[in-house]
Design an enzyme around this catalytic site. Structure first.
Site, short mmCIF file in Angstrom:
data_model
loop_
_atom_site.label_atom_id
_atom_site.label_comp_id
_atom_site.label_asym_id
_atom_site.label_seq_id
_atom_site.Cartn_x
_atom_site.Cartn_y
_atom_site.Cartn_z
N GLY A 81 32.65 45.93 34.36
CA GLY A 81 31.83 45.53 33.22
C GLY A 81 30.55 44.83 33.63
O GLY A 81 29.50 45.00 32.99
N THR A 82 30.59 44.05 34.69
CA THR A 82 29.40 43.31 35.13
C THR A 82 28.28 44.26 35.52
O THR A 82 27.13 44.10 35.08
CB THR A 82 29.76 42.39 36.31
OG1 THR A 82 30.63 41.36 35.85
CG2 THR A 82 28.51 41.75 36.91
N GLN A 177 36.13 43.26 25.88
CA GLN A 177 37.32 42.66 25.28
C GLN A 177 37.77 43.38 24.01
O GLN A 177 38.80 43.03 23.43
CB GLN A 177 37.07 41.19 24.96
CG GLN A 177 36.88 40.30 26.17
CD GLN A 177 38.15 40.12 26.98
OE1 GLN A 177 39.25 40.44 26.54
NE2 GLN A 177 38.00 39.59 28.19
N SER A 198 35.54 48.29 30.35
CA SER A 198 36.10 48.01 31.67
C SER A 198 37.57 48.37 31.69
O SER A 198 38.28 48.20 30.68
CB SER A 198 35.92 46.52 32.00
OG SER A 198 36.42 46.22 33.28
N THR A 236 29.31 56.53 46.44
CA THR A 236 30.51 57.36 46.35
C THR A 236 31.40 56.87 45.22
O THR A 236 31.64 55.67 45.06
CB THR A 236 31.30 57.32 47.67
OG1 THR A 236 30.44 57.76 48.73
CG2 THR A 236 32.52 58.20 47.60
N CYS A 321 35.14 33.69 35.54
CA CYS A 321 33.94 34.21 36.21
C CYS A 321 33.22 33.11 36.97
O CYS A 321 32.03 33.19 37.19
CB CYS A 321 33.00 34.84 35.19
SG CYS A 321 32.54 33.74 33.84
#
Length: 390
Positions: A81-82, A177, A198, A236, A321
């Site tokens: 997600g980041t 979320q 995610s 990749t 985080c």
């Protein structure tokens, strides 16, 4: 063999209530990833093995595109997600960006100078403030998350989309979320242009996510060095992770949100009954079914997390985080909680959560604190929009 922390409960007796940080990988996902790992082939290769790997990749892309409501070409697989958020934030190069004050750190720290859209005590975007910021800054992109990762507050994205598009900007929504927890997590239903998801929040592996873009929207690359993902994201492919993501999507159950809501209500009812001076942050707003932000007046979150860990209960003091550090929540500070932002626990549920775990956690949390019919003498006052449970 894993050894429990000294003084902590054995792993078999532990209760895991930190699914908003990461949820256990489903056994079927592990099996699918092992199957892909046992094969060989780079999706960018043209020989038979490469073409077989490409089929796995494109099947996953088509599956995710169908779920999120875009063309397969609108899906960019990322490391999570980041990275997907970072890619989205570059969608309007050369123009200002606006972000919600309660966004995930992956958004706030990626554009640290971006004006922040304030929220009210309920955690919802201040629409009047948004209108003012849109008029003042003329942004190219606005980023607001659908479900807050600390409080579970659900933003009215459809309403936001109308205002943002009227101002000539793109709307990015962090739905990490929300996937599997809310219905209608699609670009069309939300009215947004970009959507982040995610794998590891829905029973898939860590280290894989995706950005979904509406058809026809071009994204400048942030990671260069190859032609993968339509030259939007070089490198990749994490094929086992992407295959695991797809398997986790196939396992999503439309009845799961209602089950989680029942567990969350049970958890909160037991907590508030046992802790008369506790409150739930964001309780006045619509919330996702799996997150509770419990504010305990005058009780530092760091100490609570440690004590509960030793009692066999895994919870969080906010977003996972900060490199394992417990800090006052910027989300709760933005909601006006002031010193209470350092006194909140996040309890979050997932596919493996049970009533027995909820009951044990509620009993453990209540048991750590003395019953109190009145507020502690040194406790700060509650901000507007929050009340002490009675």
């Amino acid at each position: 063999m894993h050894q429990p922390t000294q003084g902590a409960a054995p792993a078999a007796e532990r209760v895991y209530l930190d699914h908003a940080a990461t949820t256990p990988v489903r056994p079927e996902v592990v099996a699918r990833m092992a199957q892909v790992l046992a094969g060989v082939g780079n999706p960018s290769s043209v020989h038979g093995e490469g073409r077989a790997a490409r089929r796995i990749l494109e099947d996953a892309r088509t599956l995710l595109a169908g779920m999120l409501g875009t063309d397969p070409d609108g899906i960019t697989f990322t490391s999570g997600g980041t990275e997907a958020n970072d890619l989205a934030l570059g969608a309007a190069p050369g123009r200002p960006v606006l972000v919600g004050a309660t966004e995930h750190a992956s958004v706030l720290e990626a554009v640290p100078d971006a004006p922040r859209i304030p929220v009210g005590p309920d955690g919802l975007i201040d629409m009047a403030a948004l209108a003012g910021l849109l008029a003042e800054h003329r942004p190219g992109l606005v980023s607001v998350m659908l479900v807050n990762n600390e409080t579970g507050v659900v933003q009215d994205i459809q309403r936001l989309a109308v205002e943002v598009h009227a101002a000539g900007a793109l709307l990015h929504v962090d739905a990490v979320q929300a996937l599997g927890k809310l219905p209608g997590v699609t670009l069309a239903a939300l009215g947004c242009d970009l959507l982040t998801v995610s794998a590891h929040k829905i029973g898939g592996p860590q280290g894989v996510g995706a950005l979904s873009a509406r058809p026809g929207l071009l994204l400048p690359a942030r990671l260069r060095g190859g032609g993968q993902e339509g030259r939007r994201r070089a490198g990749t492919h994490n094929l086992p992770g992407i295959a695991g993501f797809a398997q986790a999507i196939r396992l999503l159950d439309s009845a799961e949100p209602e089950r989680l809501l029942g567990l969350r209500r049970r958890l909160e009812a037991r907590l508030l009954a046992g802790l008369p001076d506790a409150a739930i942050a964001g309780a006045a707003a619509p919330r996702a079914p799996h997150i509770t932000a419990l504010v305990l007046l005058g009780r530092p979150a760091e100490l609570q997390v440690i004590r509960l860990d030793l009692a066999g209960i895994a919870v969080s003091a906010g977003a996972a985080c900060s490199s394992g550090k417990v800090q006052a929540s910027h989300v709760l500070q933005a909601m006006g909680l002031g010193p209470l932002a350092g006194c909140a626990l996040r309890l979050s549920l997932g596919w493996s959560s049970t009533e027995a775990e909820v009951d044990r956690a509620a009993d453990a949390i209540s048991g750590l604190h003395r019953p109190a019919g009145t507020l502690p003498a040194m406790a700060p006052p509650l901000p507007n929009g929050m009340t002490v449970a009675t």
